[in-house]
Design a protein around this motif. Structure first.
Motif, PDB file in Angstrom:
ATOM      1  N   PRO A   1       0.848  -1.229   0.000  1.00 58.32           N
ATOM      2  CA  PRO A   1       0.000   0.000   0.000  1.00 58.32           C
ATOM      3  C   PRO A   1       0.866   1.255   0.000  1.00 58.32           C
ATOM      4  O   PRO A   1       1.955   1.273   0.569  1.00 58.32           O
ATOM      5  CB  PRO A   1      -0.818  -0.121   1.273  1.00 58.32           C
ATOM      6  N   PRO A   2       0.328   2.326  -0.639  1.00 59.25           N
ATOM      7  CA  PRO A   2       1.148   3.571  -0.672  1.00 59.25           C
ATOM      8  C   PRO A   2       1.247   4.190   0.712  1.00 59.25           C
ATOM      9  O   PRO A   2       0.313   4.149   1.519  1.00 59.25           O
ATOM     10  CB  PRO A   2       0.379   4.467  -1.639  1.00 59.25           C
ATOM     11  N   GLU A   3       2.358   4.707   0.950  1.00 59.89           N
ATOM     12  CA  GLU A   3       2.586   5.357   2.243  1.00 59.89           C
ATOM     13  C   GLU A   3       1.969   6.779   2.250  1.00 59.89           C
ATOM     14  O   GLU A   3       1.953   7.471   1.229  1.00 59.89           O
ATOM     15  CB  GLU A   3       4.086   5.439   2.518  1.00 59.89           C
ATOM     16  N   ASP A   4       1.398   7.198   3.411  1.00 60.61           N
ATOM     17  CA  ASP A   4       0.807   8.536   3.554  1.00 60.61           C
ATOM     18  C   ASP A   4       1.896   9.589   3.578  1.00 60.61           C
ATOM     19  O   ASP A   4       2.911   9.447   4.271  1.00 60.61           O
ATOM     20  CB  ASP A   4      -0.010   8.622   4.836  1.00 60.61           C
TER      21      ASP A   4
END
Length: 229
Positions: free
Chosen positions: A18-21
């Motif tokens: 998942p993409p990191e915030d």
């Protein structure tokens, strides 16, 4: 010696990570900071000026309401204002025309004197209310002037009483002189002038009554004017 087990390798997942915030910080520039400060200052000054103007308008409306209420209290409902004001204006202008080529004191005093006399004649209740209001203002703001006016009124009343007493004394003196002259003529000639002058005495008594009534009415008018003033 037993050797350490080999380091286990990390097993890769078959799913994508998942993409990191990413946290973005909104940092205004120096110019934006100055613009915001100026805008807030101008807004505050505008609100203060608007409140000040609204306060002035409210006070002015209050003054207008008080003036309107005072004018309505000075105007009696049973006295017509329109013809009386016209008569007062005509008297004032007539005084200005008459005193146009006169001395300076006459030019200054004659128009207001005629205007006040016309106001007292054609607007008696309104003039009385105005005098009472002016007297109340004098008592409140200039008590010294009010005391001077009261002293002048008292002196005027005393002078009027002295004039009335002098007129009554002169009348009695004249009557006594006439009676003495009639008695002397009767004694010298024997003529009955007293009886002959009976009708004249009756007429004199009637005339005296008329004069006394006129004096009493004039005194009542003066007292009423002083009480109203």
């Amino acid at each position: 010696m037993q050797s350490d087990p080999p380091q286990q390798r990390k097993k890769l997942s078959i799913y994508p990570a998942p993409p990191e915030d990413i946290l973005l910080l909104d940092t205004p520039s120096v110019l934006e900071t100055h613009i915001g400060t100026v805008r807030r200052t101008l807004t505050g000054r505008y609100q203060e000026a608007h409140a000040h103007v609204q306060g002035l308008i409210s006070r002015w409306i209050g003054v207008e309401n008080r003036v309107e209420h005072r004018i309505k209290s000075l105007l009696p409902p049973d006295e017509r204002l329109v013809p009386g004001v016209l008569y007062v204006a005509i008297a004032f202008l007539s005084g200005s025309v008459v005193a146009r080529h006169r001395a300076l004191p006459i030019r200054a005093l004659l128009p207001p004197t005629l205007g006040i006399a016309a106001a007292v004649r054609f607007l008696p209740k309104t003039s009385s209310n105005v005098r009472e209001y002016v007297g109340a203002l004098e008592d409140h703001y200039t008590p010294e002037v009010a005391r001077v006016h009261e002293t002048g009124k008292a002196h005027s009343a005393m002078a009027w009483a002295r004039v009335s007493e002098s007129a009554a004394g002169a009348r009695e003196t004249v009557r006594g002189g006439v009676l003495a002259a009639v008695a002397q003529v009767q004694g010298a000639t024997g003529l009955r002038l007293g009886e002959a002058l009976g009708v004249a005495r009756d007429m004199e008594e009637k005339a005296e009554k008329i004069v006394e009534e006129a004096v009493a009415q004039l005194e009542g008018a003066v007292d009423k004017g002083e009480k109203k003033a």
